[in-house]
Design a protein around this motif. Structure first.
Motif, PDB file in Angstrom:
ATOM      1  N   ASP A  52      -6.650   4.984  23.793  1.00 45.01           N
ATOM      2  CA  ASP A  52      -7.837   5.650  24.337  1.00 45.01           C
ATOM      3  C   ASP A  52      -8.340   6.734  23.379  1.00 45.01           C
ATOM      4  O   ASP A  52      -9.552   6.873  23.166  1.00 45.01           O
ATOM      5  CB  ASP A  52      -7.525   6.281  25.702  1.00 45.01           C
ATOM      6  CG  ASP A  52      -7.156   5.246  26.751  1.00 45.01           C
ATOM      7  OD1 ASP A  52      -7.707   4.128  26.691  1.00 45.01           O
ATOM      8  OD2 ASP A  52      -6.319   5.557  27.612  1.00 45.01           O
ATOM      9  N   LEU A  53      -7.409   7.492  22.798  1.00 47.07           N
ATOM     10  CA  LEU A  53      -7.801   8.523  21.836  1.00 47.07           C
ATOM     11  C   LEU A  53      -8.527   7.892  20.650  1.00 47.07           C
ATOM     12  O   LEU A  53      -9.586   8.368  20.226  1.00 47.07           O
ATOM     13  CB  LEU A  53      -6.569   9.292  21.351  1.00 47.07           C
ATOM     14  CG  LEU A  53      -6.796  10.278  20.194  1.00 47.07           C
ATOM     15  CD1 LEU A  53      -7.802  11.352  20.581  1.00 47.07           C
ATOM     16  CD2 LEU A  53      -5.475  10.914  19.759  1.00 47.07           C
ATOM     17  N   GLY A  54      -7.950   6.824  20.108  1.00 50.52           N
ATOM     18  CA  GLY A  54      -8.598   6.143  18.995  1.00 50.52           C
ATOM     19  C   GLY A  54      -9.980   5.648  19.353  1.00 50.52           C
ATOM     20  O   GLY A  54     -10.927   5.767  18.568  1.00 50.52           O
ATOM     21  N   ASN A  55     -10.141   5.121  20.559  1.00 51.98           N
ATOM     22  CA  ASN A  55     -11.433   4.590  20.984  1.00 51.98           C
ATOM     23  C   ASN A  55     -12.451   5.703  21.235  1.00 51.98           C
ATOM     24  O   ASN A  55     -13.652   5.527  20.973  1.00 51.98           O
ATOM     25  CB  ASN A  55     -11.274   3.741  22.247  1.00 51.98           C
ATOM     26  CG  ASN A  55     -10.553   2.435  21.976  1.00 51.98           C
ATOM     27  OD1 ASN A  55     -10.550   1.942  20.853  1.00 51.98           O
ATOM     28  ND2 ASN A  55      -9.922   1.872  22.998  1.00 51.98           N
ATOM     29  N   ILE A  56     -11.989   6.841  21.740  1.00 57.12           N
ATOM     30  CA  ILE A  56     -12.899   7.977  21.961  1.00 57.12           C
ATOM     31  C   ILE A  56     -13.442   8.485  20.626  1.00 57.12           C
ATOM     32  O   ILE A  56     -14.639   8.786  20.497  1.00 57.12           O
ATOM     33  CB  ILE A  56     -12.164   9.107  22.720  1.00 57.12           C
ATOM     34  CG1 ILE A  56     -11.895   8.673  24.164  1.00 57.12           C
ATOM     35  CG2 ILE A  56     -12.991  10.397  22.700  1.00 57.12           C
ATOM     36  CD1 ILE A  56     -10.908   9.575  24.887  1.00 57.12           C
ATOM     37  N   ILE A  57     -12.560   8.592  19.631  1.00 59.81           N
ATOM     38  CA  ILE A  57     -13.004   8.986  18.296  1.00 59.81           C
ATOM     39  C   ILE A  57     -13.906   7.918  17.700  1.00 59.81           C
ATOM     40  O   ILE A  57     -14.935   8.202  17.073  1.00 59.81           O
ATOM     41  CB  ILE A  57     -11.798   9.231  17.372  1.00 59.81           C
ATOM     42  CG1 ILE A  57     -10.880  10.317  17.934  1.00 59.81           C
ATOM     43  CG2 ILE A  57     -12.263   9.595  15.962  1.00 59.81           C
ATOM     44  CD1 ILE A  57     -11.509  11.671  18.061  1.00 59.81           C
ATOM     45  N   ALA A  58     -13.544   6.651  17.922  1.00 58.43           N
ATOM     46  CA  ALA A  58     -14.266   5.542  17.306  1.00 58.43           C
ATOM     47  C   ALA A  58     -15.682   5.391  17.843  1.00 58.43           C
ATOM     48  O   ALA A  58     -16.622   5.130  17.080  1.00 58.43           O
ATOM     49  CB  ALA A  58     -13.493   4.235  17.512  1.00 58.43           C
TER      50      ALA A  58
END
Length: 441
Positions: A52-58
């Motif tokens: 989720d963190l990666g997707n929020i940044i992405a």
């Protein structure tokens, strides 16, 4: 063919604008990155994981990238102020909304829209800085303008976040507090920044409006403004585009995953994490001041290659370092010094010295956009997948890969520094005297 001429701007106005663009870009970095040091706290409340963190940044990086391309072109056409002022007000409002998010879906939506506004601000601010800068300090000014992104977002950001959490009722309030300066800077941009002064000159058989930076003879298009497609005729543009993807992969993997790497893998405290992570911002700040300034004297290509080699060595040592806060801080500082120090060259200085003057914001938007889509969008999402399935420590290998790609591509850059071109120390890009014709204004 007559050479475009412009009215000279005062040095005082130059510094006012450069500092305002630096403040604005710093707040872009703060609003964008404040979420990562707070993520260990937010995870429990919103039931989030590394993916989720990666997707929020992405998602922010992807929308930033697309709209950098779109709005860079529109700011060339309709003016800088019409892009800069609305975008800084809107991304400040969206920072407040981030603090009101109740789950993953709302966070993704808010951060995607924030990417639209920050992606709009970025190429326009780069173009304004280039247009008001004298030739002799163009590299330094571009570095100064972009250095605050890391200083505010990754330097002060982790410290601000972890300290504010001690005094406010919850993490929600932090986003509202950091949004306030954006409204203030937006007001001063409205009061101070003017559209570039132009004069009309004859080029062939038609009149052409000339911005503050003049096009080089190789880039000029007799009889009218150059077309969008012309930016891809210049070798440096494609090289900078893909080299930036590699550099930003390293930057965004470290920025998004390193705080959690420190707390979850090395088992350091949240306070220690905030201190160590701040090294990214401080290292990037000093790197973006020093490296572009050095390139004014020693050349863009030479300085970029040296900085990338430094980054590769420091990052390799960092991966093998254990839970030693001071050692981690020093190595992370030097990694960011080298890698982030090259960003103003790849996305700004080399770019604007390689294309016709009427397309500088367009070219900057395209390069920043593609770099963001991959480095700021694809790479963090991939890093999140790696962290979730193979361990967060392995995300650092992705960062190493990005630096290797960037270093290899930079070997083929053509020199654009005006001082080096005039000295005849390296053949001009595409066989033409590119940067020597760029005037101080």
């Amino acid at each position: 063919m007559s050479k475009p001429t412009v009215k000279n701007s005062s040095t005082a106005y130059e510094w006012k604008v450069v500092l305002l663009m630096a403040m604005g870009f710093g707040l872009v970095g703060l609003d964008r990155w404040i979420i990562t040091p707070m993520f260990p706290v937010m995870m429990g409340d919103l039931h989030l994981d590394y993916q989720d963190l990666g997707n929020i940044i992405a998602v922010l990086g992807l929308s930033w990238g697309v709209f950098s391309i779109v709005m860079g072109s529109l700011s060339d056409k309709f003016g800088r102020r019409k892009v800069l002022i609305p975008s800084i007000i809107l991304f400040s409002l969206l920072s407040i909304l981030t603090g009101l998010a109740g789950g993953l879906a709302s966070l993704l939506l808010i951060r995607a829209v924030m990417g639209v506004t920050e992606g709009s601000f970025s190429p326009a601010s780069v173009a304004v800085t280039a247009e008001v800068s004298k030739e002799k300090r163009r590299g330094f000014n571009m570095g100064l303008q972009q250095s605050t992104f890391a200083l505010f977002g990754l330097g002060f950001g982790p410290i601000i976040a972890t300290q504010l959490l001690r005094f406010v009722p919850s993490w929600h309030w932090v986003f509202a507090i950091v949004a306030v300066p954006g409204f203030i800077v937006g007001f001063f941009i409205y009061k101070v920044v003017r559209e570039p002064q132009v004069s009309t000159v004859n080029s062939g058989s038609s009149a052409v409006a000339a911005p503050k930076l003049t096009a080089s003879p190789a880039a000029a298009q007799p009889g009218g403004k150059p077309r969008f497609i012309e930016i891809f005729r210049h070798r440096n543009i494609l090289l900078c585009m893909f080299a930036l993807c590699g550099a930003m992969t390293c930057i965004f993997v470290l920025g998004s995953m390193f705080p959690s790497y420190l707390t979850d893998y090395l088992k350091l405290s949240v306070t220690q994490m905030g201190f160590i992570t701040s090294a990214i911002g401080f290292g990037a700040f000093f790197g973006q001041l020093a490296i572009p300034g050095l390139s004014d004297r020693f050349g863009r290509k030479t300085v970029t290659l040296c900085a990338m080699l430094l980054t590769l060595v420091m990052l390799g040592i960092l991966i093998g370092t254990g839970a030693s806060p001071m050692a981690l801080f020093a190595l992370l500082f030097m990694t960011a010094f080298g890698c982030n120090g090259c960003l103003p060259l790849l996305s700004g200085t080399i770019t604007i010295e390689s294309v016709p003057a009427p397309l500088i914001s367009t070219a900057a938007g395209v390069i920043i956009g593609v770099g963001e889509i991959f480095g700021g969008g694809v790479a963090p999402s991939l890093a999140g997948f790696i962290a979730k399935n193979y361990g967060i420590e392995n995300t650092l290998l992705l960062a190493i890969g990005g630096i290797v790609v960037c270093l290899l591509l930079c070997l083929f850059l053509k020199e654009t520094a005006p001082s080096r071109i005039r000295a005849g120390r390296e053949p001009q890009a595409s066989g033409h005297p590119q940067s020597a014709a760029i005037e101080a204004g």
